[in-house]
Design an enzyme around this catalytic site. Sequence first.
Site, PDB file in Angstrom:
ATOM      1  N   GLY A  46       0.759  -1.237   0.000  1.00  0.00           N
ATOM      2  CA  GLY A  46       0.000   0.000   0.000  1.00  0.00           C
ATOM      3  C   GLY A  46       0.789   1.286   0.000  1.00  0.00           C
ATOM      4  N   GLU A 100       3.485   4.256   6.237  1.00  0.00           N
ATOM      5  CA  GLU A 100       2.294   3.447   5.966  1.00  0.00           C
ATOM      6  C   GLU A 100       1.336   4.241   5.088  1.00  0.00           C
ATOM      7  OE1 GLU A 100       1.171   0.526   6.363  1.00  0.00           O
ATOM      8  OE2 GLU A 100       1.490  -0.293   8.358  1.00  0.00           O
ATOM      9  N   ASP A 104      -5.033   1.634  10.900  1.00  0.00           N
ATOM     10  CA  ASP A 104      -6.349   1.496  11.518  1.00  0.00           C
ATOM     11  C   ASP A 104      -6.196   0.822  12.878  1.00  0.00           C
ATOM     12  OD1 ASP A 104      -5.992  -1.096  10.380  1.00  0.00           O
ATOM     13  OD2 ASP A 104      -7.385  -0.648   8.775  1.00  0.00           O
ATOM     14  N   LYS A 132      -7.100   6.142  11.104  1.00  0.00           N
ATOM     15  CA  LYS A 132      -8.461   5.937  11.599  1.00  0.00           C
ATOM     16  C   LYS A 132      -8.432   5.905  13.126  1.00  0.00           C
ATOM     17  CE  LYS A 132     -10.038   2.980   7.777  1.00  0.00           C
ATOM     18  NZ  LYS A 132     -10.596   1.640   7.478  1.00  0.00           N
TER      19      LYS A 132
END
Length: 176
Positions: A46, A100, A104, A132
Amino acid sequence: MINLHDKTFEPFISSDEIDFAIKNMAKQMDDDFFDEVPVFVGVLNGSFMVLSDLMKQYRGMCEVSFVKMASYEGTSSTNDVKQLIGLNQDLEGRTVVVVEDIVDTGNTIEELKAIFKQKKVKHLKIATLFFKPEAYKKDIKIDYIGIRIPNKFIVGFGLDYDGLGRNLADVYQLAQ
């Protein structure tokens, strides 16, 4: 709206907002690391777009490396983080900035912290484009946060849904 596999996603964060957030993170890092050469470690898959754009904005000297971790299946975390590809360089006494795409639950960050502690790094900093806070369950400080988002599943700018969507310049959230 876009469709990926069996799900529909709606526009959420524009590429302009992402660019602005990355520039701000790079500026903070420029100020923090003006007198040293940090090692930026992107967490694949990612983070490739985040780290690429971050490195275009970061003005100091640095090194770049990658690790590959996995914890997602479909749209939910498996809560079981597996290190797939590790680092080969000596990091003892170095400042490491883990980059990153999204944080989360914090499970991956927790695993990375343990890995880098074993490598005897001088300082470990955590940077994430998306954070998050509602989902975060750890006491590990996130040093650089680009954008705080609600606990919704998102794709684009490196984030995927079962392999699709990583190449999108904007970010989309799962439609209701």
